[in-house]
Design an enzyme around this catalytic site. Structure first.
Site, PDB file in Angstrom:
ATOM      1  N   ASP A 106       4.531  13.362  -7.363  1.00  0.00           N
ATOM      2  CA  ASP A 106       4.634  13.197  -5.918  1.00  0.00           C
ATOM      3  C   ASP A 106       4.021  14.410  -5.225  1.00  0.00           C
ATOM      4  O   ASP A 106       4.595  15.496  -5.243  1.00  0.00           O
ATOM      5  CB  ASP A 106       6.104  13.021  -5.512  1.00  0.00           C
ATOM      6  CG  ASP A 106       6.244  12.575  -4.063  1.00  0.00           C
ATOM      7  OD1 ASP A 106       5.324  12.849  -3.268  1.00  0.00           O
ATOM      8  OD2 ASP A 106       7.278  11.974  -3.729  1.00  0.00           O
ATOM      9  N   ASP A 306      -1.669  11.480  -0.113  1.00  0.00           N
ATOM     10  CA  ASP A 306      -0.382  11.346  -0.781  1.00  0.00           C
ATOM     11  C   ASP A 306      -0.535  10.477  -2.026  1.00  0.00           C
ATOM     12  O   ASP A 306      -1.213   9.458  -1.986  1.00  0.00           O
ATOM     13  CB  ASP A 306       0.622  10.705   0.191  1.00  0.00           C
ATOM     14  CG  ASP A 306       2.003  10.574  -0.411  1.00  0.00           C
ATOM     15  OD1 ASP A 306       2.373  11.432  -1.232  1.00  0.00           O
ATOM     16  OD2 ASP A 306       2.707   9.603  -0.082  1.00  0.00           O
TER      17      ASP A 306
END
Ligand SMILES: *[C@@H]1O[C@H](CO)[C@@H](O)[C@H](O)[C@H]1NC(C)=O
Ligand SMILES: *[C@@H]1O[C@H](CO)[C@@H](O)[C@H](O)[C@H]1NC(C)=O
Ligand SMILES: *[C@@H]1O[C@H](CO)[C@@H](O)[C@H](O)[C@H]1NC(C)=O
Ligand SMILES: *[C@@H]1O[C@H](CO)[C@@H](O)[C@H](O)[C@H]1NC(C)=O
Ligand SMILES: *[C@@H]1O[C@H](CO)[C@@H](O)[C@H](O)[C@H]1NC(C)=O
Ligand SMILES: *[C@@H]1O[C@H](CO)[C@@H](O)[C@H](O)[C@H]1NC(C)=O
Length: 425
Positions: A106, A306
């Site tokens: 992440d 992201d």
């Protein structure tokens, strides 16, 4: 378009005929990255990943609601039975002797957290057992890292605990240090959260490794070793026999690569912001109000890369402008909706190209990064959507689907983000 697809198909077939050895050792500083639906992933389901997403509007909305905000602070309605799983995983070896965990990547979170033995509510049967590691150490409240943890608190036994939410789930953890081994690299005294209590269904089963830019992230903790430089190549979700790579440190990074300046937002210290200046559909630069793309540290507005969000989300005025021009250029066909996508076409139609124009770098998306295909309805949808208007509608998120089969370089010391096409194998 046709020949493009043909070449793509042939290359997919060639690559697909090779099976992969899931246990093959990663090279030094270069970790293999698997999609959760890869044959090497224990989280694999029988359903096609794309079809699952397309048919599950609730899941789509859930995923999209993650886009705008730091995921650790999204107020999401829980208990709707939505199963959220991590999209990309890597093998992390923790402790002495090493215990292997498949953790989710992440890039928009800092802290790592791993389900630990004794955890109440963790779904995984694979748990890290600190008592079996000779190098494990629980951090006390006065440890400087305790202040960097999300919502830290001091427990009765004077150890550092913290609470956080992730999507619709919540965890309670205590800060631990242990040796982390990635491929052949050893990171001593790596600080992470040992989860002792979890609720909700949206947690990556074997934990998460934060690659954000804040103090508790792997990138900050391994500064001596990797100098805040890494790159990754995310494999296509359809190619279950492919693995990608996470390459840590300045060594072996691409030299000839297009780059754009990396921007820093002190109020959102985890996120990798860039300056998206425009979007081109076909040869037309679409008319987007400047405010929809502008970087503003005060409000958090701007554009981030992201790895944890699946589909690109653009703030509403930007999305509407792109979608309208996209639709205008698809001749003799009317768009329909499917799940959370509103620009879908059946049969064979010719799609325009879409180019993200970043400061100093244009990135034209190949068809595989632009369209999601439903095998059931013979539909192809533009794989983007408007940012949800309720939460944090100011942030544009360049998501993993749009990054697949590209190498994305994050070079913090030189404040730049690079991107180049690469078939992840
Ligand atoms: C992956 O490789 C295995 C073993 O060679 C093969 O049986 C399987 O069909 C492949 N899967 C895909 C999606 O290509
Ligand atoms: C986490 O939150 C719960 C509920 O508010 C509280 O009982 C618990 O003490 C907190 N734990 C930590 C480690 O902050
Ligand atoms: C790791 O932490 C231990 C215990 O505090 C300390 O003795 C050791 O020097 C540290 N090792 C490194 C490489 O920082
Ligand atoms: C698209 O919709 C319009 C208005 O409903 C209709 O006139 C037209 O025939 C449709 N075109 C196609 C290709 O279906
Ligand atoms: C999908 O559309 C193409 C082009 O119109 C057609 O040739 C093909 O048969 C369709 N497939 C299905 C499953 O409907
Ligand atoms: C990006 O594309 C625009 C419009 O086509 C062009 O004006 C600009 O020079 C390009 N920028 C780069 C860095 O190539």
């Amino acid at each position: 378009m046709r020949s493009h697809l043909l070449i793509l198909l042939i290359s997919l077939l060639i690559l697909k005929s090779e099976s992969i050895n899931c246990n093959e050792k990663s090279h030094s500083s270069d970790l293999r990255v698997f999609h959760i639906n890869s044959q090497c992933s224990p989280f694999k389901t029988s359903a096609s990943w794309e079809d699952t997403l397309l048919q599950d509007k609730a899941r789509f909305l859930y995923l999209s609601s993650l886009a705008g905000v730091r995921k650790s602070s999204v107020p999401i309605a829980s208990g709707r039975g939505i199963v959220q799983s991590p999209t990309y995983i890597v093998r992390a070896n923790i402790g002495t002797p090493a215990q292997a965990m498949l953790v989710a990547l992440d890039t928009s979170n800092d802290a790592a957290w791993i389900p630990c033995s004794g955890c109440v509510g963790c779904s995984s049967s694979v748990l890290f057992d600190p008592s079996k590691s000779s190098s494990s150490r629980t951090l006390q409240c006065e440890a400087p890292q305790c202040k960097q943890a999300p919502n830290p608190s001091c427990t009765v036994s004077k150890t550092c605990g913290f609470n956080m939410t992730y999507g619709g789930s919540a965890i309670e953890a205590y800060l631990t240090q242990d040796t982390l081994t990635l491929a052949t690299d050893v990171i001593p005294n790596y600080t992470f959260g040992c989860i002792n209590k979890a609720s909700g269904t949206s947690l990556p089963a074997q934990g998460l490794m934060g690659l954000g830019r804040g103090p508790l992230s792997l990138i900050s903790q391994s500064q001596n070793l990797y100098q805040s430089t890494f790159s990754y190549c995310l494999p296509n979700s359809k190619s279950s026999n492919f693995s990608g790579s996470l390459r840590l440190g300045p060594k072996n990074q691409p030299i000839r690569i297009k780059t754009t300046p990396l921007l820093k937002n002190p109020r959102r210290s985890s996120l990798y912001y860039v300056n998206l200046v425009g979007i081109r559909v076909g040869n037309k630069i679409v008319d987007i109000p400047t405010s929809a793309l502008a970087f503003d540290p005060a409000t958090g507005a701007g554009t981030i890369f992201d790895s944890g969000t699946v589909y690109t989300r653009l703030v509403e005025p930007a999305y509407v402008a792109v979608r309208n021009e996209f639709r205008r250029r698809v001749k003799n066909a009317n768009a329909t909706s499917l799940g959370g996508f509103d620009t879908c076409y059946s049969g064979s139609v010719v799609f325009p190209s879409v180019t993200f124009m970043f400061a100093g770098m244009n990135v034209t998306l190949p068809p595989d990064n632009l369209l999601i295909h439903s095998s059931a309805g013979n539909l192809s949808c533009l794989a983007m959507a408007a940012a949800p208007t309720n939460v944090n509608s100011v942030l544009n998120v360049i998501a993993s689907m749009q990054q697949q089969n590209h190498r994305v370089l994050i070079d913090v010391p030189n404040s730049r983000l690079g991107i180049s096409r690469e078939t992840c194998t």
